[in-house]
Scaffold this motif. Structure first.
Motif, mmCIF file in Angstrom:
data_model
loop_
_atom_site.group_PDB
_atom_site.id
_atom_site.type_symbol
_atom_site.label_atom_id
_atom_site.label_comp_id
_atom_site.label_asym_id
_atom_site.label_seq_id
_atom_site.Cartn_x
_atom_site.Cartn_y
_atom_site.Cartn_z
ATOM 1 N N GLY A 585 65.057 23.278 46.183
ATOM 2 C CA GLY A 585 65.605 22.717 44.964
ATOM 3 C C GLY A 585 65.982 21.259 45.106
ATOM 4 N N THR A 586 66.855 20.798 44.211
ATOM 5 C CA THR A 586 67.292 19.405 44.173
ATOM 6 C C THR A 586 68.800 19.325 44.397
ATOM 7 O OG1 THR A 586 65.545 18.887 42.587
ATOM 8 C CG2 THR A 586 67.362 17.312 42.749
ATOM 9 N N VAL A 587 69.218 18.342 45.177
ATOM 10 C CA VAL A 587 70.640 18.158 45.457
ATOM 11 C C VAL A 587 71.324 17.526 44.260
ATOM 12 C CG1 VAL A 587 72.339 17.046 46.944
ATOM 13 C CG2 VAL A 587 70.180 17.874 47.921
ATOM 14 N N VAL A 588 72.382 18.195 43.777
ATOM 15 C CA VAL A 588 73.218 17.641 42.708
ATOM 16 C C VAL A 588 74.675 17.844 43.093
ATOM 17 C CG1 VAL A 588 71.507 18.083 40.895
ATOM 18 C CG2 VAL A 588 73.213 19.822 41.427
ATOM 19 N N ASP A 589 75.556 17.150 42.425
ATOM 20 C CA ASP A 589 77.007 17.313 42.622
ATOM 21 C C ASP A 589 77.438 17.091 44.070
ATOM 22 O OD1 ASP A 589 77.182 17.941 39.945
ATOM 23 O OD2 ASP A 589 77.117 20.106 40.287
ATOM 24 N N LEU A 590 76.746 16.217 44.810
ATOM 25 C CA LEU A 590 77.175 15.886 46.170
ATOM 26 C C LEU A 590 78.469 15.086 46.067
ATOM 27 C CD1 LEU A 590 76.433 15.980 49.210
ATOM 28 C CD2 LEU A 590 75.285 13.795 48.895
ATOM 29 N N SER A 591 79.562 15.646 46.575
ATOM 30 C CA SER A 591 80.884 15.075 46.274
ATOM 31 C C SER A 591 81.662 14.637 47.502
ATOM 32 C CB SER A 591 81.708 16.119 45.505
ATOM 33 O OG SER A 591 81.822 17.311 46.268
ATOM 34 N N VAL A 592 81.003 14.510 48.667
ATOM 35 C CA VAL A 592 81.723 14.125 49.881
ATOM 36 C C VAL A 592 81.034 12.936 50.533
ATOM 37 C CG1 VAL A 592 82.647 16.415 50.349
ATOM 38 C CG2 VAL A 592 80.392 15.812 51.220
ATOM 39 N N VAL A 593 81.776 12.284 51.436
ATOM 40 C CA VAL A 593 81.241 11.147 52.175
ATOM 41 C C VAL A 593 81.485 11.374 53.654
ATOM 42 C CG1 VAL A 593 81.587 9.501 50.304
ATOM 43 C CG2 VAL A 593 83.411 9.874 51.968
ATOM 44 N N GLU A 594 80.678 10.762 54.493
ATOM 45 C CA GLU A 594 80.879 10.875 55.933
ATOM 46 C C GLU A 594 82.251 10.320 56.312
ATOM 47 O OE1 GLU A 594 77.872 9.396 58.485
ATOM 48 O OE2 GLU A 594 76.254 10.576 57.585
ATOM 49 N N GLY A 595 82.941 11.066 57.194
ATOM 50 C CA GLY A 595 84.277 10.661 57.619
ATOM 51 C C GLY A 595 85.389 11.223 56.764
ATOM 52 N N GLY A 596 85.018 11.799 55.614
ATOM 53 C CA GLY A 596 86.028 12.348 54.728
ATOM 54 C C GLY A 596 86.535 13.700 55.175
ATOM 55 N N GLN A 597 87.765 14.044 54.806
ATOM 56 C CA GLN A 597 88.374 15.342 55.097
ATOM 57 C C GLN A 597 88.167 16.261 53.902
ATOM 58 O OE1 GLN A 597 89.929 16.316 57.970
ATOM 59 N NE2 GLN A 597 89.536 14.334 58.928
ATOM 60 N N VAL A 598 87.909 17.540 54.180
ATOM 61 C CA VAL A 598 87.706 18.512 53.113
ATOM 62 C C VAL A 598 88.541 19.748 53.370
ATOM 63 C CG1 VAL A 598 85.378 17.722 52.566
ATOM 64 C CG2 VAL A 598 85.688 19.503 54.282
ATOM 65 N N ARG A 599 88.906 20.439 52.319
ATOM 66 C CA ARG A 599 89.632 21.694 52.427
ATOM 67 C C ARG A 599 88.648 22.855 52.442
ATOM 68 N NH1 ARG A 599 91.831 19.382 48.107
ATOM 69 N NH2 ARG A 599 91.172 21.127 46.772
ATOM 70 N N GLU A 600 89.096 24.003 52.911
ATOM 71 C CA GLU A 600 88.261 25.198 52.884
ATOM 72 C C GLU A 600 87.991 25.605 51.451
ATOM 73 O OE1 GLU A 600 88.183 29.816 54.544
ATOM 74 O OE2 GLU A 600 89.899 28.510 54.939
ATOM 75 N N GLY A 601 86.719 25.962 51.179
ATOM 76 C CA GLY A 601 86.355 26.484 49.870
ATOM 77 C C GLY A 601 85.995 25.443 48.834
ATOM 78 N N VAL A 602 86.116 24.128 49.146
ATOM 79 C CA VAL A 602 85.792 23.112 48.145
ATOM 80 C C VAL A 602 84.279 22.962 48.029
ATOM 81 C CG1 VAL A 602 87.925 21.862 48.566
ATOM 82 C CG2 VAL A 602 85.846 21.174 49.769
ATOM 83 N N LEU A 603 83.830 22.550 46.859
ATOM 84 C CA LEU A 603 82.403 22.336 46.614
ATOM 85 C C LEU A 603 81.967 21.042 47.285
ATOM 86 C CD1 LEU A 603 79.819 23.253 45.045
ATOM 87 C CD2 LEU A 603 80.579 21.697 43.216
ATOM 88 N N LEU A 604 81.010 21.142 48.197
ATOM 89 C CA LEU A 604 80.472 19.965 48.875
ATOM 90 C C LEU A 604 79.247 19.423 48.146
ATOM 91 C CD1 LEU A 604 80.657 21.315 52.547
ATOM 92 C CD2 LEU A 604 82.384 19.989 51.312
ATOM 93 N N ALA A 605 78.412 20.330 47.702
ATOM 94 C CA ALA A 605 77.193 19.956 46.982
ATOM 95 C C ALA A 605 76.648 21.197 46.296
ATOM 96 C CB ALA A 605 76.156 19.364 47.933
ATOM 97 N N ARG A 606 75.669 20.998 45.436
ATOM 98 C CA ARG A 606 75.015 22.123 44.782
ATOM 99 C C ARG A 606 73.501 21.890 44.815
ATOM 100 N NH1 ARG A 606 77.439 25.539 41.394
ATOM 101 N NH2 ARG A 606 79.047 24.013 40.875
ATOM 102 N N ILE A 607 72.775 22.973 45.061
ATOM 103 C CA ILE A 607 71.315 22.890 45.023
ATOM 104 C C ILE A 607 70.851 23.499 43.707
ATOM 105 C CG2 ILE A 607 69.163 23.430 46.205
ATOM 106 C CD1 ILE A 607 71.149 21.679 47.790
ATOM 107 N N GLU A 608 70.177 22.690 42.928
ATOM 108 C CA GLU A 608 69.694 23.124 41.618
ATOM 109 C C GLU A 608 68.279 23.672 41.768
ATOM 110 O OE1 GLU A 608 68.837 20.272 38.225
ATOM 111 O OE2 GLU A 608 70.842 21.033 37.689
ATOM 112 N N ASN A 609 68.131 24.933 41.397
ATOM 113 C CA ASN A 609 66.833 25.591 41.547
ATOM 114 C C ASN A 609 65.891 25.126 40.453
ATOM 115 O OD1 ASN A 609 64.686 27.343 41.911
ATOM 116 N ND2 ASN A 609 66.006 29.094 42.379
ATOM 117 N N ASP A 610 64.740 24.581 40.876
ATOM 118 C CA ASP A 610 63.773 24.102 39.898
ATOM 119 C C ASP A 610 62.998 25.254 39.277
ATOM 120 O OD1 ASP A 610 64.625 21.595 40.602
ATOM 121 O OD2 ASP A 610 62.991 21.278 42.050
#
Length: 610
Positions: A585-610
């Motif tokens: 698929g295609t990467v959408v909603d990519l919401s993080v950057v290298e070096g950033g801190q994230v919590r458990e369960g947060v959305l990092l990215a979404r793959i959209e099925n073509d």
């Protein structure tokens, strides 16, 4: 006698040492990093000194800061606990040079046992049986291959300066030796800065048995019998017990005598452990047990020895460091009953034992066992240190009583939202081979999924949860109020569970309830009528499996990806976990950057099925 003691450690071992020091009338000084400012060991000590940032290499591993803290607080002695600087001979020498008491063995003893090849030569000279192998200085590939062929396969290649399972390779055939040697050397060089190796005969039915030894400055050395530490995962101990199952009097006498010989060979003072490898293919026999290495410190599993001997080993350490003789002679020590210890880790077995960090909103451990812990309810599990949060130790008149008591205590433990291995430990304790004492170091690897705890709670647990909700109370302090006969629909691991509630009317319903069973805790989220449930891999959502740091991004928004392609890599507790695309698929909603801190369960990215 020592009057004031600085503890150069943290967590449960620091709390453990503080407890004994207080009973002996010794004042204590804790040291702490930024991450541990509110830690239990800091609050339990009489004084505390800040020594730096959260990373251990900038705080707990900086000997100069620890010695300065001791001087500033007028502490007379330093106890290193285990890990960190406990087996650092240079640090021990620096402590002594500063005019302080080092609660540990002589620096020369630490050095003598620090390199596996030199230690084995020393043991051979002292008449201690060692595993057949090669310890030579000639390190050419040709010579090592020749020696391996002579020993006979399978053989084990081990880094001379190794530890923690690193720099080890099993080789089953001569044709595989060269590749395994090269791999082992690369890992050894990267991990220890030393690519030298030794060779040992690989034991096919190995048992890991160790003997607790103790020496004083008056030339006295005794043993406090053996422990069995064979239940291991990836070369790390999981459950330990004392005495060892299947150990007869003659074999015990032989192995304990060998341990005392080993300690005398290095003029040992204080607490130490001689580790042996046993070939248990025909049961435990004195002629099938060989020296492996010596740990020149107190061991994580020392409580099981304390429980069967009635002795406080930290008290012994402090007495010996103060110049006193050992409290008891050899013939005054005896085994009473059986003890088993389980290491409770903040990790998620369902996710490949990934570390789990965060706040301990719920931290309740079972009854009728000894608990050594450095955390409490409301504390936070940090990503910077070892994930062990408690040790649970059961004593019984016999092995079965100890096993049942420990299993029951783990079964009734409840920890949330941090995940733990409690359910896995219950499964291990109840495995038929463990019950029968048929344990070797390969059991966990062989059994694999059979030791995994259930993925969902039982129907009985769900029924209990429904009853709790009907009564207006969720487990773990959560309170819910339902209208009469309301149909409650919950999501459990992504699947709907329908429960009819006959609870109190009125009030705003909560969105969740906790279910605790067999050492595990599940959170059931109330199904939202508008369909806004949690996202899962089925809709292409890539969620963070743990709190941590984003160390690598392999894609950008709009990129085309294939199933299994790496998207993002998260790091926590020195472990990396790569997340991949669930489908093309295609990467959408990519919401993080290298070096950033994230919590458990947060959305990092979404793959959209073509």
């Amino acid at each position: 006698m020592i009057n004031k003691l600085l503890i150069a450690n943290r967590g449960e071992i620091a709390c453990r040492i503080i407890r004994t020091a207080r009973e002996m009338g010794i004042a204590t000084v804790a040291v702490y990093s930024d991450a541990d400012a509110e830690a239990l060991h800091v609050r339990e000590a009489d004084e505390a000194v800040h020594i730096g940032p959260a990373p251990a290499r900038e705080s707990y591993l900086v000997g100069e800061k620890i010695i300065a803290a001791a001087k500033a607080t007028a502490a007379e002695a330093i106890h290193p606990g285990y890990g960190f600087l406990s087996e650092n001979a240079d640090f021990a020498e620096a402590v002594i040079a500063a005019g302080l008491i080092w609660v540990g063995p002589k620096p020369s003893s630490i050095r003598a046992m620090g390199l596996k090849d030199a230690a084995k030569r020393l043991m051979q000279d002292a008449g201690v049986p060692t595993t057949p192998g090669y310890l030579g200085d000639e390190q050419s590939e040709v010579r090592l291959q020749s020696e391996a062929d002579a020993i006979g396969y399978p053989v084990l290649i081990k880094a001379v300066a190794g530890g923690g399972g690193k720099g080890m390779r099993r080789v089953d055939a001569a044709a595989d030796f060269a590749e395994a040697l090269a791999s082992c050397r690369r890992e050894a060089a990267a991990s220890f800065g030393d690519d030298r190796v030794l060779l040992e005969k690989y034991i096919l039915s190995p048992r890991h048995i160790e003997v607790q030894v103790f020496g004083d400055t008056h030339g006295n050395i005794v043993h406090l019998f053996e422990r069995d530490c064979s239940l291991q995962r990836r070369h790390q101990k999981v459950i330990e017990e004392a005495p060892a199952p299947g150990m007869d009097d003659a074999t015990r006498a032989a192995i304990c005598e060998a341990a005392v010989k080993a300690a005398r060979a290095v003029d040992y003072v204080g607490a130490g452990t001689i580790e042996f490898i046993a070939d248990a293919s025909e049961g435990l026999r004195a002629d099938r047990i060989w020296f492996m290495e010596m740990n020149t410190r107190l061991q994580v599993e020392h409580p099981v020895t304390e429980e069967i001997t009635g002795q406080d080993l930290v008290e012994w350490q402090l007495l010996v460091a103060s110049g006193e003789s050992l409290p008891l002679e050899q013939d005054e020590l005896e085994i009473d009953g059986w003890a088993i210890e389980a290491r409770l880790y903040a990790e998620d077995p369902a996710k490949g034992f990934l570390p789990s960090i965060g706040a301990l909103d719920l931290f309740e451990l079972g009854d009728d066992v000894r608990i050594d812990s450095g955390v409490e309810r409301g504390a936070a599990v940090s990503p910077h240190y070892d994930p062990m949060i408690a040790k649970m130790i059961a004593w019984g008149e016999d092995r079965e009583e100890a096993r049942e008591t420990l299993a029951a205590a783990l079964d009734h433990s409840a920890i949330w939202p941090v995940r733990t291995n409690a359910g896995f430990l219950v499964q291990a304790l109840e495995h038929p081979d463990f019950i029968e004492g048929n344990v070797d170091t390969g059991l966990i690897a062989r059994e694999g999924d059979t030791l995994m705890p259930p993925a969902t709670p039982s129907l009985d647990a769900l029924a209990d949860a429904a009853a709790a909700v009907a009564g207006g109370n969720g487990l773990g302090g959560f309170r819910l109020n339902r209208a009469m006969n309301e149909q409650g629909r919950f999501l459990l691991d992504g699947r709907p569970i329908d429960i009819a509630f006959d609870g109190q009317a009125g009030g705003d319903p909560s969105d969740s309830i906790l279910i605790a069973e067999h050492g595990q805790v599940w959170k059931l989220a109330r199904w939202r009528v508008d369909g806004a449930g949690g996202a899962g891999a089925g809709d292409g959502a890539i969620l963070s499996p743990m709190p941590g740091k984003v160390i690598a991004l392999a894609v950008a928004n709009g990129d085309r990806v294939e199933k299994g392609q790496k998207i993002v890599t998260i790091e926590a507790m020195k472990m990396e976990h790569s997340l991949t695309a669930p489908f093309d698929g295609t990467v959408v909603d990519l919401s993080v950057v290298e070096g950033g801190q994230v919590r458990e369960g947060v959305l990092l990215a979404r793959i959209e099925n073509d």
